[in-house]
Enzyme design. Structure first.
Site, PDB file in Angstrom:
ATOM      1  CG  ASP A 125     -50.074  -0.161 -18.218  1.00 34.48           C
ATOM      2  OD1 ASP A 125     -50.216   0.585 -19.190  1.00 34.48           O
ATOM      3  OD2 ASP A 125     -49.329   0.098 -17.249  1.00 34.48           O
ATOM      4  CG  ASP A 182     -47.654   6.931 -16.957  1.00 35.73           C
ATOM      5  OD1 ASP A 182     -48.419   6.491 -17.846  1.00 35.73           O
ATOM      6  OD2 ASP A 182     -47.007   6.211 -16.199  1.00 35.73           O
TER       7      ASP A 182
HETATM    8  C1  GLA Z   1     -47.942   2.648 -16.731  1.00 31.39           C
HETATM    9  C2  GLA Z   1     -49.332   3.267 -16.577  1.00 31.39           C
HETATM   10  C3  GLA Z   1     -49.499   3.838 -15.186  1.00 31.39           C
HETATM   11  C4  GLA Z   1     -49.288   2.741 -14.167  1.00 31.39           C
HETATM   12  C5  GLA Z   1     -47.917   2.097 -14.375  1.00 31.39           C
HETATM   13  C6  GLA Z   1     -47.735   0.873 -13.494  1.00 31.39           C
HETATM   14  O1  GLA Z   1     -46.923   3.595 -16.677  1.00 31.39           O
HETATM   15  O2  GLA Z   1     -49.528   4.280 -17.528  1.00 31.39           O
HETATM   16  O3  GLA Z   1     -50.789   4.393 -15.044  1.00 31.39           O
HETATM   17  O4  GLA Z   1     -50.308   1.787 -14.281  1.00 31.39           O
HETATM   18  O5  GLA Z   1     -47.735   1.676 -15.718  1.00 31.39           O
HETATM   19  O6  GLA Z   1     -46.517   0.240 -13.703  1.00 31.39           O
END
Ligand code: GLA
Length: 376
Positions: A125, A182
């Site tokens: 990430d 997200d």
């Molecule tokens: C980001 C990613 C999510 C998840 C969170 C975890 O927002 O896009 O899919 O993995 O981090 O903290």
């Protein structure tokens, strides 16, 4: 390593967020096998962020002592014993999005630990990236570190909201990469991601897939990424779009509590086959120029499949019922040929012949999906 199909599996984040532990992982692994998910193709269980302690110990990442008291390896062993692949999360920055230690500067140490623990899939990430660093080269460094372990580890790059990752993710070694922020369990979010994806249709192919984010099918407004929930029609549209665009299909709901109707969507054989089709073409979206105004909220997609068939999707994003009509000449079948297509509606099983056009009345936020083939 060539990854021939978009990944399919389950990920902790959408429903459980930070609230994860060994028991949840083991129970979900049991469900994935006992309830037919593995057989349907969902073979990878991924632990997302917040499995780590807040600081490294002797320069190494360690699992949270209360939630994963035995560390990660025994959990991975359990997942493997069920015939599933095991996935884990880390981040390219100095901290993860949950403010746990990131892998920046520790790529080769962490990659070796992941390999030793039995990780088959790394979600990597983007958060807390140091201002002086170069993102592309940091993603590349982890790709190289994974290779150096000698273990086959699928490399899933989340780079939420960053501009144009599709232009460089393949070259740095990603097997899939996020192309949006997200997802939340709401139709607005599904629509937003799908529209962004439709702007870059051709950036997916075997080996490196564009990831539209985890699925929200089955959340029904419950869990970390819940935002009101969706209707069954909306979940079906969501699953169909992720399938047409060959996105990884990572389930994000609590499968221990899923309703039979939502499970049926996740198990739709036609849509899974469209998603996993080995030719991996993005769908073609019909040109809209013949209409006085561009109608954004309804559209038709056609996706070439490897067995000489074509999947058609008629979609309605509008809040009202619409008639969606498409001329086959817009899909390469002009009226001056006598050739025709037989459509099979994947919901009803009904078949019919289409020559010049097809139209269908669609309820708000719904779609009709057909598998088409030429007939004499
Ligand atoms: C980001 C990613 C999510 C998840 C969170 C975890 O927002 O896009 O899919 O993995 O981090 O903290």
């Amino acid at each position: 390593m060539l990854i021939k199909k978009p990944a399919m599996g389950w990920n902790t984040w959408n429903t459980f967020g930070r609230d994860i532990n060994e028991q949840l992982i083991k129970e979900t692994a049991d469900f994935m096998v006992n309830e037919g998910y593995l057989e349907a193709g969902y073979d990878t269980l991924v632990i997302d962020d917040n499995w780590q302690e807040s600081e490294r110990v002797d320069g190494r990442l360690v699992a949270d002592k209360t939630r994963f008291p035995n560390g990660i390896k025994p959990v991975a062993d359990y997942v493997h014993s069920k015939g599933l692949r095991f996935g884990l999360y880390s981040a390219v920055g100095v901290r993860t999005c949950c403010n746990k230690p990131g892998s920046f500067g520790y790529e080769y140490v962490d990659a070796q630990d992941f390999a030793d623990w039995g990780v088959d899939y790394l979600k990597y990430d983007l958060c807390h990236f140091p201002g002086s660093g170069d993102r592309k080269s940091a993603y590349l460094t982890m790709a190289m570190a994974l290779k150096a372990t000698g273990r086959d580890i699928e490399y899933s790059c989340a780079i939420c909201g960053e501009s144009n990752p599709e232009q460089w993710m393949r070259s740095i070694g990603a097997h899939n990469y996020r192309m949006s922020g997200d997802i939340t369990d709401s139709f607005g979010s599904i629509k937003y991601i799908a529209e962004r994806r439709m702007d870059i249709p051709d950036f997916t192919a075997p080996g490196c897939y564009s990831d539209m984010d985890m699925l929200v099918v089955g959340m029904n407004g419950v869990g970390y990424a819940a935002k009101g929930g969706c209707t069954l029609d909306e979940y079906f549209v969501h699953f169909a779009l992720w399938s047409f665009f060959a996105s990884p299909l990572m389930i994000g709901c609590d499968i221990r509590k899923i309703t039979p109707e939502c499970k049926k969507i996740l198990f739709n054989k036609d849509l899974i086959a469209i998603n996993q089709d080995e030719e991996c073409r993005a769908p073609y979206r019909e040109r809209q120029s013949r209409y006085a105004t561009i109608v954004k909220d309804k559209f038709t997609l056609a996706k070439h499949l490897s067995d000489n068939k074509i999947a058609f999707g008629f979609f309605n994003f509008a809040d009202k019922e619409v008639l969606q009509a498409s001329y086959m000449t817009d899909f390469g079948l002009p009226s001056n040929t006598s050739k025709k297509l037989r459509f099979r509606d994947i919901k009803t099983g009904e078949t019919f012949i289409v020559k010049d056009a097809h139209s269908v009345t669609l309820a708000p936020h719904s779609c009709a999906i057909y598998i088409a083939e030429f007939v004499d």
